[in-house]
Design an enzyme around this catalytic site. Structure first.
Site, PDB file in Angstrom:
ATOM      1  N   GLY A 147       0.826  -1.204   0.000  1.00 48.44           N
ATOM      2  CA  GLY A 147       0.000   0.000   0.000  1.00 48.44           C
ATOM      3  C   GLY A 147       0.856   1.247   0.000  1.00 48.44           C
ATOM      4  O   GLY A 147       0.638   2.175   0.784  1.00 48.44           O
ATOM      5  N   HIS A 166     -11.174  10.890  15.053  1.00 43.96           N
ATOM      6  CA  HIS A 166     -10.236  10.720  13.946  1.00 43.96           C
ATOM      7  C   HIS A 166     -10.612  11.642  12.795  1.00 43.96           C
ATOM      8  O   HIS A 166     -11.694  12.225  12.772  1.00 43.96           O
ATOM      9  CB  HIS A 166     -10.209   9.267  13.460  1.00 43.96           C
ATOM     10  CG  HIS A 166      -9.445   8.348  14.357  1.00 43.96           C
ATOM     11  ND1 HIS A 166     -10.041   7.704  15.432  1.00 43.96           N
ATOM     12  CD2 HIS A 166      -8.147   7.972  14.373  1.00 43.96           C
ATOM     13  CE1 HIS A 166      -9.121   6.966  16.049  1.00 43.96           C
ATOM     14  NE2 HIS A 166      -7.981   7.118  15.432  1.00 43.96           N
ATOM     15  N   LYS A 218     -11.256   8.502   7.769  1.00 41.64           N
ATOM     16  CA  LYS A 218     -11.221   7.165   8.383  1.00 41.64           C
ATOM     17  C   LYS A 218     -12.512   6.415   8.066  1.00 41.64           C
ATOM     18  O   LYS A 218     -13.608   6.967   8.199  1.00 41.64           O
ATOM     19  CB  LYS A 218     -11.029   7.271   9.897  1.00 41.64           C
ATOM     20  CG  LYS A 218     -10.782   5.919  10.559  1.00 41.64           C
ATOM     21  CD  LYS A 218     -10.270   6.083  11.978  1.00 41.64           C
ATOM     22  CE  LYS A 218     -10.038   4.740  12.649  1.00 41.64           C
ATOM     23  NZ  LYS A 218      -9.030   3.930  11.943  1.00 41.64           N
TER      24      LYS A 218
END
Length: 269
Positions: free
Chosen positions: A11, A158, A162
Site C-alpha cells: 500500500g 479521527h 477514516k
C-alpha cells in the site's frame, strides 16, 4: 556496520504507506527492498521516488506481492482487511515477519491470520504507539480496581477520511477494560445509541466515534460514577508515531518463532 534488515511496504501510495517508506529509509538498520500497490494503480511499474515527488530511488512499485516478499525479512501492512489476509498467506510462504496495523478486521479475517501465524511471526496491533499501549495497560488496571458502579465509556476522534468505527485503538481499549472486568467485550459492548434507547445498562462498555478535519487520533477512556469521573486520555499529533512503532515491531520480530504477537510483546509490557 550491522546487516540491514530488509523491509517491504504494501500500500505504498497511502498516507501511512508513504510515512512507513520514509521511516525505513531514515533508519540506520533497515533497507527498503520493495513496495507494492494494487494492480492497475498509477504507481505500478514506476520508480517509487519519482511517484513520491522526490529523486529516483531505484525501487520500482510492483503489483506482485509474492515477488516482493521473496526478498524481504519483514512486511509492514496498513492496508485493508481482505488485502491483509492475502498478504499474510504470502508472508507465511516467505517466512517473513508480518507487521499488521490494519484495522476493521473481523472474526473471519482473524481466523485466517491465526492460520498464517503457524508459519511466520505476525505482530498485529490496532495502534502501534508506545503511549497508546501504555494506556491499554492502565485501562485494564483501572477496570480491575473499580466495580460496575463506574460506567466505562470510550470516546475516539479521527480525521474525516477514516472508514471504520469504532477505531482499532478504541476496540483495544474496550478489550482491555473487559479483560479487567473479567467479561467478554462482545457481551457488554454498546455501540449504537440513537432515539429512545432506555437507560444505560449496568456493566456495559460504551463507544462513541467522532470524525472530522485532520485529527490524527484522540482516545478517552472514561470511568464515570456518581459524583466523580476518572478520564484516561491519549492524544496523537503526528502519524510518525505509528510508523516508528511498526518499524520497531519489524525489527523486534526478527528471529522470533511463528506465532501471534502484539505491541505489548514488542515493548516488553
Amino acid at each position: 556496520m550491522p546487516d540491514l534488515t530488509r523491509i517491504a511496504i504494501v500500500g505504498a501510495s497511502g498516507r501511512m504507506g508513504q510515512m512507513l517508506i520514509e521511516a525505513v529509509n531514515a533508519h540506520q538498520n533497515t533497507v527498503l527492498v520493495g513496495v507494492t500497490e494494487r494492480a492497475g494503480h498509477d504507481w505500478v511499474g514506476k520508480d517509487l521516488g519519482i511517484c513520491m515527488g522526490k529523486a529516483a530511488s531505484g525501487v520500482i512499485v510492483s503489483d506482485d506481492p509474492l515477488e516482493v516478499f521473496a526478498k524481504t525479512q519483514a512486511i509492514i501492512d496498513f492496508t485493508s482487511p481482505d488485502a491483509t489476509v492475502a498478504h499474510a498467506a504470502l508472508a507465511a510462504q516467505a517466512r517473513a515477519v508480518h507487521v499488521i496495523g490494519t484495522t476493521g478486521l473481523g472474526p473471519e479475517h482473524l481466523e485466517k491470520l491465526s492460520a498464517a501465524a503457524r508459519h511466520c511471526a505476525i505482530v498485529r496491533a490496532g495502534n502501534m504507539s508506545l503511549g497508546v499501549n501504555l494506556l491499554v495497560q492502565l485501562t485494564k488496571k483501572v477496570a480491575q480496581a473499580l466495580d460496575e458502579d463506574f460506567d466505562i465509556e470510550i470516546v475516539e476522534s479521527h480525521h474525516r477520511h477514516k472508514v471504520d468505527a469504532p477505531s482499532g485503538t478504541a476496540l483495544m481499549l474496550g478489550e482491555a477494560a473487559a479483560e479487567g472486568r473479567n467479561v467478554t467485550l462482545t457481551d457488554v459492548s454498546d455501540r449504537g445509541r440513537d432515539g429512545i434507547t432506555g437507560a444505560r445498562e449496568r456493566g456495559h462498555i460504551g463507544f462513541s466515534a467522532i470524525r472530522g478535519g485532520d485529527v490524527v487520533g484522540e482516545h478517552d477512556v472514561i470511568f464515570a460514577a456518581d459524583g466523580e469521573r476518572i478520564v484516561l486520555r491519549h492524544l496523537a499529533t503526528d502519524r510518525q508515531i505509528f510508523a516508528r512503532g511498526a518499524l520497531k515491531a519489524a525489527l523486534w520480530g526478527q528471529g522470533k518463532s511463528p506465532g501471534e504477537y502484539d505491541m505489548l510483546d514488542v515493548l516488553g509490557l
